[in-house]
Structure formats: structure tokens, C-alpha cells
Design a protein around this motif. Structure first.
Motif, PDB file in Angstrom:
ATOM      1  N   GLU A 264       0.879  -1.176   0.000  1.00 10.17           N
ATOM      2  CA  GLU A 264       0.000   0.000   0.000  1.00 10.17           C
ATOM      3  C   GLU A 264       0.912   1.222   0.000  1.00 10.17           C
ATOM      4  O   GLU A 264       2.059   1.145   0.447  1.00 10.17           O
TER       5      GLU A 264
ATOM      6  N   GLU B 139      -4.361   7.057  -2.840  1.00 11.96           N
ATOM      7  CA  GLU B 139      -4.708   7.026  -1.418  1.00 11.96           C
ATOM      8  C   GLU B 139      -4.571   8.398  -0.766  1.00 11.96           C
ATOM      9  O   GLU B 139      -3.632   9.141  -1.039  1.00 11.96           O
TER      10      GLU B 139
ATOM     11  N   GLU C 174     -15.809  -4.270  -4.627  1.00 10.72           N
ATOM     12  CA  GLU C 174     -15.200  -3.074  -4.036  1.00 10.72           C
ATOM     13  C   GLU C 174     -14.459  -2.226  -5.073  1.00 10.72           C
ATOM     14  O   GLU C 174     -13.696  -2.743  -5.878  1.00 10.72           O
TER      15      GLU C 174
HETATM   16  N1  GAP Z   1      -4.247   1.388   2.252  1.00 11.49           N
HETATM   17  C1  GAP Z   1      -5.482   0.687   2.292  1.00 11.49           C
HETATM   18  C2  GAP Z   1      -5.638  -0.255   1.219  1.00 11.49           C
HETATM   19  O1  GAP Z   1      -4.708  -0.539   0.494  1.00 11.49           O
HETATM   20  P1  GAP Z   1      -7.333  -1.992   0.204  1.00 11.49           P
HETATM   21  O2  GAP Z   1      -8.822  -2.104   0.410  1.00 11.49           O
HETATM   22  O3  GAP Z   1      -6.499  -3.195   0.455  1.00 11.49           O
HETATM   23  O4  GAP Z   1      -6.884  -0.779   1.116  1.00 11.49           O
HETATM   24  C3  GAP Z   1      -7.607  -0.273  -1.733  1.00 11.49           C
HETATM   25  O5  GAP Z   1      -7.064  -1.477  -1.278  1.00 11.49           O
HETATM   26  C4  GAP Z   1      -8.144  -0.420  -3.129  1.00 11.49           C
HETATM   27  O6  GAP Z   1      -7.122  -0.896  -3.993  1.00 11.49           O
HETATM   28  C5  GAP Z   1      -9.284  -1.433  -3.298  1.00 11.49           C
HETATM   29  O7  GAP Z   1     -10.522  -0.866  -2.979  1.00 11.49           O
HETATM   30  C6  GAP Z   1      -9.167  -1.783  -4.763  1.00 11.49           C
HETATM   31  O8  GAP Z   1      -9.791  -0.790  -5.570  1.00 11.49           O
HETATM   32  C7  GAP Z   1      -7.673  -1.692  -5.016  1.00 11.49           C
HETATM   33  N2  GAP Z   1      -7.044  -3.022  -4.951  1.00 11.49           N
HETATM   34  C8  GAP Z   1      -6.719  -3.740  -3.838  1.00 11.49           C
HETATM   35  N3  GAP Z   1      -6.143  -4.893  -4.182  1.00 11.49           N
HETATM   36  C9  GAP Z   1      -6.099  -4.926  -5.538  1.00 11.49           C
HETATM   37  C10 GAP Z   1      -5.604  -5.863  -6.496  1.00 11.49           C
HETATM   38  N4  GAP Z   1      -5.009  -6.993  -6.119  1.00 11.49           N
HETATM   39  N5  GAP Z   1      -5.733  -5.550  -7.805  1.00 11.49           N
HETATM   40  C11 GAP Z   1      -6.299  -4.385  -8.220  1.00 11.49           C
HETATM   41  N6  GAP Z   1      -6.772  -3.470  -7.353  1.00 11.49           N
HETATM   42  C12 GAP Z   1      -6.676  -3.724  -6.031  1.00 11.49           C
END
Ligand code: GAP
Length: 441
Positions: free
Chosen positions: A152, A203, A268
Motif C-alpha cells: 500500500e 490514497e 469493491e
Molecule cells: N491502504 C489501504 C488499502 O490498500 P485496500 O482495500 O487493500 O486498502 C484499496 O485497497 C483499493 O485498492 C481497493 O478498494 C481496490 O480498488 C484496489 N485493490 C486492492 N487490491 C487490488 C488488487 N489486487 N488488484 C487491483 N486493485 C486492487
């Protein structure tokens, strides 16, 4: 199952959009000439343009149009102590199970008691699998040189909290925002670019006095929902969904997702989490540096709480494409049209000389150069004009400008609008201001 008030998911739409992405140069399987690599994609010319527009639309709403959010651009590789303090080394895991029969691996929380590949129920016990990619910094592969690709971007903002607060003379409430690549060794990536191992995050970490965090979380939920509608996703295809307690990430006291109705159901797009003082407190403890804020007005000392809207740019791109895709009929002819918002569409304007003849090219190129200073343009002089219009509709270009033989005499051109297909004739000198007014960019 969708409730009667919800639109029904459309599975054919998924195939149509994935197909269009490849055919028109939005997204390619990565390293396709070598057979690709599972669930990894390269963004082609149109995808790169569109991703850039999504980033810019986010930047505009979250930074440019506000006076309380500052950008940073932190390193992807950082001190591994960051991930120890943040809890990612210990707890950023998914439960992994192996199928003893076909050897496939699955996320235990995403399957029932049987292997989705072969149907066997002979599965191993679930064990935690850390999602961070490990690498080594420097020439020696030893424990002391281990580093991680960031899962992240948030931690880059927490560890710079003090730097930003002091250099920019801020006090809560204020935010730090960044856009950048993140990496997660997902057990089951899939659904095209919905879940990939490398993706782009946008973010915001919004630092607030502790008592104010519920109010700010509510505020950011509304703000973020309206960002998606502002850029063209219909409200009924979006919803806010609070997490159940067992879904919460290790740092969150409460998260609400902005969800989109993907072809396979609600999924999501973004999470808006109340991270409390979890991260700043952890970094204070691990680094020995005080991250407390002293409020001169109240004489109070506190570690700020954090409300975090975290959105995936690559996932948002997929949602924008799915929401914009339509098939309609113009004068008895079927067409595919991407009704993308002009700020999201790869090109704003296409300049199309009616014929490839040399007589039209100089004027058409002059029109192009005028427009290029103001808009992202494409120039296309191949095939029939009808086919060129169809192609621009299919990639979401809001306006086409046609230069014809009359243009040589009257210095006028035809402007065709994507959604209505309406055509307007107007002087070349008025083109930029006309399009600027229509495009709202
Ligand atoms: N800092 C908090 C965070 O990273 P998260 O819900 O794990 O939160 C945020 O991720 C957003 O990133 C998700 O809502 C999604 O849109 C995107 N995301 C997370 N994992 C992903 C993946 N493996 N591939 C594409 N997008 C992803």
C-alpha cells in the motif's frame, strides 16, 4: 442475488469489454509474445491515456480543488522496519489452502469446502500466506538485505507525517495524498484487471483530532461516492457498504466500501477506513520519534487519527469502461459506443480529413495542431468516414472534427458529437472555444 430494486448483473458485458480492451489497445496480456504471465497486464496506448486521466481526475478532486490536502511521492522500496511497525509483516496475510488432488491453491475464504478446479474436498488446513513481495537490496541475498515491494502507498505518508506537518506548517485536519504502484502476491488474481498482483493505488491519509474521525469518515464516504458519479458512473450502479467486523483490516476500527455493480455482482472500488491512531502510534513506538501533535489553542497533545479513502486506479478504469459501454443503433446500423466522461476518455477529439488526398492533409493537420495545444487528439485518415466515426465511438472520443473539400474554401469544419451523433458546421477559428465549452475541461 440482486434485490428487486437493483439492476441485474450482465455477464455478456464483461466479455464485450475485455474483448474491446484488447482489440482497441487499452489492455494487453503482459509479455504476450512469451505466452504472458498469469493475470498480469500491460496498458496499451489507450489504457495508458485513460489511466492518466483517472489519476488526474482523482488529483483534481483530492488535491487541486482543496486547500487541506498535500501530495507526496514516496519510495516503493523502503526500510523493512516500516512493515514490521505497520503490522504488515505479521498480519498482511490471506488464508491459503492446497488441493491435494490437483495441487491448485486457493484462498480459503473465497471457496466452499471443495476445490473449484477439480471438485475434490481433500484440501489442506488453511495457513496464513503473507502477500508482500520480498526482494533484496544490494548484491548480497542475506537476511539483513531483505526489503519488500510496498503493498500500500499509505505507509509512505505515515512515515512522512512529521516532515509534511512541519515543512508545510499544517495541523489536523489535513491530508497527505499519493498515487502509485502497489504489489500484492495475491493467491487468486483474476476477473481481468479487477485483481492483479501489481496495481495502482490512489490514497489519501486524512489526519484529524481523535474525536472527529467518525464525522470525517462520513464526509469522505459521501465525497468519494460523488467522485464516481461526477465522472459518469450512474448512482444506481454504486453503493456504500460498511464492513462486517470480521472483514476489517488489522488497522481499521471501521471501513465502508464504495462498491460498483460489476458484471458478476457488487465488488469493491474503494475502501474508506478509520485507521484510528494505529499507524502513527506504531511508528512512534518502533522509531522512537514522537508523532504527537500539540494543539496550541486547547493545550492538548494527541496522536492524530486517520481517515483513509483508498481507491484502485486500475480497478476504477475497469468500472468506468463497464459503466460506459453501450450498443445502440444509428440509422439502422449497430454501433458500440463508450459513453466515457470527456475527462476520462483517452482522446478528447479526433481530426478526420474526409479523404486521404494530399489536397486536404495540410488544412487537416493545421486544424490538428491548433487543437493539440488544448486537447488530447487523434488524427486518422484511413478507411471510410463512417468506419472512422464508429472507431472513435468505440474508444469513447467525445468529438470528431471532419475536414472536407468545402473546408478549403469556407474555412469551416464539421463537428460530430459522439452520443447524439449530431453534426454542426462551424468556422475553424471558433473550434477551440466551441469544444472547450462543450467538453468542460
Ligand atoms: N491502504 C489501504 C488499502 O490498500 P485496500 O482495500 O487493500 O486498502 C484499496 O485497497 C483499493 O485498492 C481497493 O478498494 C481496490 O480498488 C484496489 N485493490 C486492492 N487490491 C487490488 C488488487 N489486487 N488488484 C487491483 N486493485 C486492487
Amino acid at each position: 442475488m440482486p434485490t428487486p430494486s437493483e439492476p441485474t448483473p450482465d455477464l455478456g458485458l464483461f466479455d464485450a469489454v475485455v474483448n474491446l480492451c484488447k482489440r482497441r489497445g487499452f489492455v494487453f496480456p503482459s509479455a504476450e509474445i512469451y505466452g504472458g504471465i498469469r493475470s498480469t497486464y500491460d496498458y496499451g496506448p489507450l489504457g495508458a491515456l485513460m489511466l492518466r486521466n483517472i489519476r488526474e481526475a482523482w488529483w483534481r478532486a483530492m488535491i487541486q480543488e482543496r486547500d487541506d490536502v498535500l501530495p507526496i511521492d514516496a519510495a516503493i522500496l523502503t526500510n523493512p522496519k516500516v512493515w514490521e511497525a505497520s503490522g504488515h509483516l505479521a498480519t498482511f496475510t490471506d488464508p491459503l489452502v492446497d488441493c491435494r488432488k490437483c495441487k491448485e491453491r486457493w484462498r480459503a475464504d473465497q471457496i466452499e469446502a471443495t476445490c473449484p478446479n477439480c471438485g475434490s474436498s481433500d484440501l489442506t488446513e488453511a495457513r496464513p500466506f503473507n502477500l508482500m513481495f520480498k526482494t533484496f537490496v544490494g548484491p548480497v541475498e542475506e537476511d539483513s538485505s531483505v526489503a519488500y515491494l510496498r503493498p500500500e502507498t499509505a505507509q509512505g505518508m505515515f512515515v512522512n507525517y512529521l516532515n509534511v506537518e512541519t515543512t508545510m506548517r499544517r495541523r489536523p485536519p489535513f491530508g497527505i495524498a499519493q498515487i502509485g504502484r502497489a504489489f500484492r502476491n495475491e493467491i487468486t488474481p483474476g476477473n481481468f484487471v479487477f485483481r492483479t498482483r501489481e496495481f495502482e493505488l490512489m490514497e489519501l491519509e486524512y489526519f484529524v483530532p481523535p474525536a472527529d474521525s467518525p464525522r470525517w469518515q462520513q464526509y469522505w464516504c459521501e465525497e468519494r461516492l460523488s467522485w464516481y458519479t461526477r465522472y459518469g458512473i450512474a448512482r444506481e450502479k454504486l453503493r456504500l457498504r460498511p464492513h462486517d467486523p470480521e472483514e476489517l483490516s488489522h488497522y481499521s476500527s471501521g471501513t465502508t466500501d464504495v462498491e460498483f455493480l460489476f458484471p458478476w455482482g457488487w465488488g469493491e472500488l474503494e475502501g474508506i477506513a478509520n485507521r484510528t491512531d494505529f499507524d502513527l502510534r506504531a511508528h512512534q513506538e518502533h522509531s522512537g520519534t514522537s508523532l504527537e501533535h500539540f494543539d496550541q489553542a486547547s493545550g492538548e497533545r494527541y496522536i492524530p487519527h486517520v481517515v483513509e479513502p483508498a481507491a484502485g486506479a486500475t480497478r476504477a478504469m475497469m468500472a468506468f469502461l463497464l459503466a460506459a459501454y453501450e450498443e445502440d443503433e444509428i440509422a439502422g446500423e449497430r454501433r458500440v459506443v463508450l459513453r466515457l466522461h470527456p475527462r476520462i476518455a483517452p482522446y478528447h477529439v479526433a481530426v478526420l480529413p474526409l479523404s486521404k488526398k494530399d489536397t486536404l492533409s495540410p488544412l487537416a493537420r493545421e486544424v490538428l495542431h491548433r487543437l493539440q495545444r488544448n486537447f488530447m487528439c487523434e488524427y486518422d485518415e484511413t478507411q471510410s468516414i463512417g468506419r472512422r466515426y464508429r472507431r472513435q465511438d468505440e474508444i469513447g472520443t467525445p468529438y470528431c472534427v471532419t475536414v472536407d473539400f468545402e473546408s478549403l474554401d469556407d474555412q469551416q469544419v464539421t463537428v460530430r458529437e459522439r452520443d447524439s451523433t449530431e453534426q454542426t458546421r462551424l468556422p475553424i477559428d471558433e473550434l477551440v472555444s466551441h469544444l472547450r465549452g462543450r467538453l468542460d475541461i
